[in-house]
Each structure stands twice: as C-alpha cells, then as structure tokens.
Design an enzyme around this catalytic site. Structure first.
Site, PDB file in Angstrom:
ATOM      1  N   THR A 260     -15.807  -2.599   2.685  1.00 58.30           N
ATOM      2  CA  THR A 260     -17.071  -3.053   2.098  1.00 58.30           C
ATOM      3  C   THR A 260     -17.200  -4.564   2.102  1.00 58.30           C
ATOM      4  O   THR A 260     -18.300  -5.098   2.199  1.00 58.30           O
ATOM      5  CB  THR A 260     -17.168  -2.525   0.645  1.00 58.30           C
ATOM      6  OG1 THR A 260     -17.218  -1.110   0.704  1.00 58.30           O
ATOM      7  CG2 THR A 260     -18.393  -3.036  -0.075  1.00 58.30           C
TER       8      THR A 260
ATOM      9  N   TYR B 167     -24.532   1.690   2.070  1.00 57.83           N
ATOM     10  CA  TYR B 167     -24.454   0.633   3.084  1.00 57.83           C
ATOM     11  C   TYR B 167     -23.447   1.092   4.119  1.00 57.83           C
ATOM     12  O   TYR B 167     -22.792   2.129   3.959  1.00 57.83           O
ATOM     13  CB  TYR B 167     -23.987  -0.689   2.455  1.00 57.83           C
ATOM     14  CG  TYR B 167     -22.691  -0.513   1.701  1.00 57.83           C
ATOM     15  CD1 TYR B 167     -22.686  -0.176   0.352  1.00 57.83           C
ATOM     16  CD2 TYR B 167     -21.454  -0.603   2.352  1.00 57.83           C
ATOM     17  CE1 TYR B 167     -21.501   0.048  -0.337  1.00 57.83           C
ATOM     18  CE2 TYR B 167     -20.270  -0.373   1.676  1.00 57.83           C
ATOM     19  CZ  TYR B 167     -20.299  -0.057   0.330  1.00 57.83           C
ATOM     20  OH  TYR B 167     -19.134   0.170  -0.332  1.00 57.83           O
TER      21      TYR B 167
ATOM     22  N   SER C 241     -11.570   2.024   5.212  1.00 64.58           N
ATOM     23  CA  SER C 241     -10.128   2.176   4.988  1.00 64.58           C
ATOM     24  C   SER C 241      -9.659   3.628   4.882  1.00 64.58           C
ATOM     25  O   SER C 241      -8.471   3.901   5.021  1.00 64.58           O
ATOM     26  CB  SER C 241      -9.698   1.386   3.755  1.00 64.58           C
ATOM     27  OG  SER C 241     -10.191   1.976   2.588  1.00 64.58           O
TER      28      SER C 241
ATOM     29  N   THR D 107     -11.698  -0.672   0.024  1.00 64.62           N
ATOM     30  CA  THR D 107     -11.022  -0.446  -1.255  1.00 64.62           C
ATOM     31  C   THR D 107     -10.461   0.973  -1.407  1.00 64.62           C
ATOM     32  O   THR D 107      -9.621   1.213  -2.262  1.00 64.62           O
ATOM     33  CB  THR D 107     -11.974  -0.736  -2.433  1.00 64.62           C
ATOM     34  OG1 THR D 107     -13.118   0.108  -2.313  1.00 64.62           O
ATOM     35  CG2 THR D 107     -12.389  -2.187  -2.454  1.00 64.62           C
ATOM     36  N   ASP D 108     -10.920   1.908  -0.558  1.00 56.45           N
ATOM     37  CA  ASP D 108     -10.523   3.309  -0.762  1.00 56.45           C
ATOM     38  C   ASP D 108      -9.019   3.541  -0.620  1.00 56.45           C
ATOM     39  O   ASP D 108      -8.440   4.338  -1.362  1.00 56.45           O
ATOM     40  CB  ASP D 108     -11.287   4.236   0.194  1.00 56.45           C
ATOM     41  CG  ASP D 108     -12.757   4.371  -0.187  1.00 56.45           C
ATOM     42  OD1 ASP D 108     -13.162   3.776  -1.200  1.00 56.45           O
ATOM     43  OD2 ASP D 108     -13.495   5.060   0.529  1.00 56.45           O
TER      44      ASP D 108
ATOM     45  N   LYS E  28      -7.120   2.338  -7.399  1.00 56.36           N
ATOM     46  CA  LYS E  28      -8.578   2.306  -7.568  1.00 56.36           C
ATOM     47  C   LYS E  28      -8.967   3.358  -8.597  1.00 56.36           C
ATOM     48  O   LYS E  28      -8.659   4.537  -8.429  1.00 56.36           O
ATOM     49  CB  LYS E  28      -9.263   2.580  -6.227  1.00 56.36           C
ATOM     50  CG  LYS E  28     -10.761   2.426  -6.254  1.00 56.36           C
ATOM     51  CD  LYS E  28     -11.364   2.623  -4.861  1.00 56.36           C
ATOM     52  CE  LYS E  28     -12.880   2.449  -4.887  1.00 56.36           C
ATOM     53  NZ  LYS E  28     -13.472   2.598  -3.544  1.00 56.36           N
TER      54      LYS E  28
ATOM     55  N   GLU F   7      10.044  20.170 -16.799  1.00 56.00           N
ATOM     56  CA  GLU F   7       9.087  21.102 -16.169  1.00 56.00           C
ATOM     57  C   GLU F   7       9.743  21.966 -15.087  1.00 56.00           C
ATOM     58  O   GLU F   7       9.519  23.150 -15.018  1.00 56.00           O
ATOM     59  CB  GLU F   7       7.873  20.389 -15.556  1.00 56.00           C
ATOM     60  CG  GLU F   7       6.812  19.964 -16.549  1.00 56.00           C
ATOM     61  CD  GLU F   7       6.035  21.148 -17.106  1.00 56.00           C
ATOM     62  OE1 GLU F   7       6.121  22.244 -16.540  1.00 56.00           O
ATOM     63  OE2 GLU F   7       5.357  20.971 -18.136  1.00 56.00           O
TER      64      GLU F   7
END
Ligand code: GLU
Length: 361
Positions: free
Chosen positions: A45, A59, A92, A125-126, A198, A318
């Site tokens: 971006t 965009y 990304s 950013t992904d 993120k 667990e």
C-alpha cells in the site's frame, strides 16, 4: 618578556581564528556526515494508488515505483543520503519462500557494503510481520534494517506512508538502532520484527507487539525503551548466505467441527512441518489427535501454536508433547511459527533441536 608576548599574541589570534573557522565549518561537516540509507521497495500500500483521495481502503497496491516514492518525500534528503532499489512490485500476500530468500540475499549484500549505513524495506502490511521476522533470523549484521509500510495509499487523504517512510529512514540511519535486530516502523512506533503483528486492517495503528514496542520516533529523533532478548541477526545460527531454499511449512487453522483431512493436504503436498493454529493453549480436538500422531510417525513435525491473539502455548499442557514428539511455538503466532520452521528445517530435522530453536528465537 617583550619578545615572548610578541610571539604569544599572534598565536592567540591564530587559535581564535582556527576555532571560529572550525565552528563555522561544523554544520557543513554534519551535513556531509549524513548516513547512507538504501530503500529496497517491494510494493504494498505504501506504493499504492487509489482512484480518489477518499479511497483509503479501496485502491491498487504496488503501483508507485521506488524513485517516485522517494521523490514524494523530499524531507528524506535532510536526514540521509537515500537511494532506492526496486526488488519487487507486489502485494505482500503474494510473497513466497523464494521471494523471501531473494530479498534476504540482496539485503545481506547491501549491509556488507561499507558505504551503506542502513536499509529500509518498503512492504505491504499483510505479511510484513513474516518478512521482518525472516530477515531478523537470517541476516548477519549489526546495521539497522527497517521494514515499513502504510495503511493508506499515498493518494488518500491523511496518507500515512510519507511519515512512516521518513521515520523508517531516520531509524535506519541512526547509530542507536544498531544491534537491535530487524525493526518495523509504523505509526511513530519502533517494533521488533520478531514480535510485531498486524492487528487491524483499516486503521493506521494496525501494528502491535505483544511485549510492547521498543521505542518511538518523533520529529526525526528516536527514543528507546527496551531491547529484544531473543537471538537475532549477527548472533543468529541461520545465515541467508548459506540458505538457498526454505522448507515447506504449512498452517492448518483449527476450529470446532474441523475436518482432520485438512492436515493430509499439507502432508501430501510436501510440508515438512504443520503448524497447528490451535484453539486456546494450542489445544487439539480429540478426533484430530490420532491424525497428528500418524503424521508425526511419517516424519512430519507437528508444531502447536495458538490462533488466539497474544496466545502462548505451553509445552505438555493440553497435549503430552514429550510423548508425541511435538513442538510448541510458545508466543509465536502461527505465521511467525511458519517462518521459524521454514528457516530452522534448513538446518535440522531433530525435534529436540527444533524445540530448542523455538525457545531461543
Ligand atoms: N494486501 C496488500 C499488501 O499487503 C495491501 C495491504 C497493505 O500494504 O497495507 O501488500
């Protein structure tokens, strides 16, 4: 006496003139001593463009070339000698292991150059958190490497890319940022590339570190508050110069009523490790346990992580990890665990060693 004074007076005058000249020259000296920062652009971006200034979320990513990106922030010239390189022009989510290796190798070359003081990587950013952790694991350097992105394209109102890029260049050029591992600069904050994730896909405060940011960057100045303790960069046992390909590690997302055959797809297509993005403390449904035991018996590593934001998987809680020969990702989220598995498996396939690596990095 008279003779001594006549020598001393011109000398004092000369010293005063010299001092004045040096003082006058200092700003010029400081200017030529600006750090050399290379901006390696990969898309995202921060290089995005929308149809109108009202488009902050709709965009096209990866449109603006690096030289245009640099030219759009003329303030960069005040803080560093900046030059750009276009590594990729992609969103990304399309990063592959091959692209990570290619990027890592180029950055390793750059930081070896004595004329380079720091590197900025512009990135979507992904998957920024994956690339920053990868670089943190495999680049042997003390020089700052700073990964940066933006949440809004440069064409949007209140675009965040320009300031993020400026801040990233400040950090990449600063001596204080050395030896702190790969860093991520977003929204005035300096994060460890290992910890950052993120958290939200719309707002500009999208990046978050469970253990807190390392510092802040404000008006061209860095402020530091903590150091990462996990092994990274110059101290890492992994070195991109000895890695030609990463191992295939795949994530399977757990939920109620899940289909155990999801793990088979990863296994039959060549995964060497499966990251179980588990509920809660990396828990495994009773009807999935046998599947994971069978896959482990076939040599595939099972790595329990948590799908819970800020989840922390504890060994032998667990599930009996010692008994099943499984690994826990501890505080690494599933996507970070995938990166570490992909890197660690280039070195060892011993499960104890892998667990040691998961504690250490
Ligand atoms: N999905 C795109 C990418 O990760 C755009 C998202 C962003 O950069 O914020 O490159």
């Amino acid at each position: 006496m008279h003779a001594a004074r006549s020598i001393a007076q011109p000398f004092a005058l000369f010293s005063a003139l010299l001092c004045a000249t040096l003082l006058a020259a200092t700003p010029a000296l400081a200017q030529t001593a600006k750090p050399n920062v290379v901006i390696v652009a990969t898309g995202g971006t921060i290089a995005g463009a929308g149809a109108s200034s009202a488009n902050s979320a709709t965009y096209q990513a990866a449109k603006v070339p690096v030289d245009q990106l640099i030219a759009s922030v003329p303030e960069l010239a005040n803080i560093a000698n900046v030059r750009g390189e276009q590594a990729f022009q992609i969103a990304s989510e399309s990063f592959t292991n091959e692209k990570l290796v290619q990027l890592g190798r180029r950055i390793a070359q750059l930081v070896k150059d004595p004329a380079v003081d720091g590197v900025v990587v512009t990135h979507g950013t992904d998957t920024l958190e994956e690339t920053s952790y990868f670089l943190n694991l495999v680049i042997h350097t003390d020089k700052p490497i700073v990964v940066v992105g933006s949440m809004r394209p440069g064409t949007a109102m209140s675009a965040d890319g320009a300031l993020n890029l400026y801040d990233a260049a400040v950090v990449a050029g600063s001596k204080e940022a050395r030896s702190k591992g790969v860093l991520v600069v977003m929204n005035d904050e300096i994060h460890s590339g290992r910890d950052v994730t993120k958290r939200i896909n719309i707002k500009t405060n999208a990046f978050f570190s469970q253990w807190g940011p390392l510092g802040l960057v404000v008006e061209g100045k860095t402020y530091w508050f903590r150091l990462p303790v996990k092994t990274h960069t110059a101290q890492s046992e992994f070195d991109i110069e000895r890695i030609t390909a990463l191992a295939d590690a795949q994530i399977v997302y757990a939920s109620g009523n899940m289909n155990p055959a999801m793990y088979d797809t990863a296994a039959t297509t060549g995964a060497k490790a499966i990251i179980h993005a588990g509920t809660g403390n990396g828990s495994v449904a009773d009807y999935v346990v046998e599947k994971l035991k069978t896959l482990r018996a076939r040599g595939i590593h099972i790595i329990r992580s948590a799908r819970v934001p800020d989840g922390l998987v504890l060994r032998n809680s667990e599930q009996p990890d010692d008994k099943y020969d499984w690994i826990v990702a501890h505080d690494l989220n599933p996507q970070k665990a995938r990166i570490l598995a992909a890197v660690a498996l280039t070195k060892t396939s011993d499960s104890r060693e892998l667990q040691r690596i998961f504690w250490q990095y």
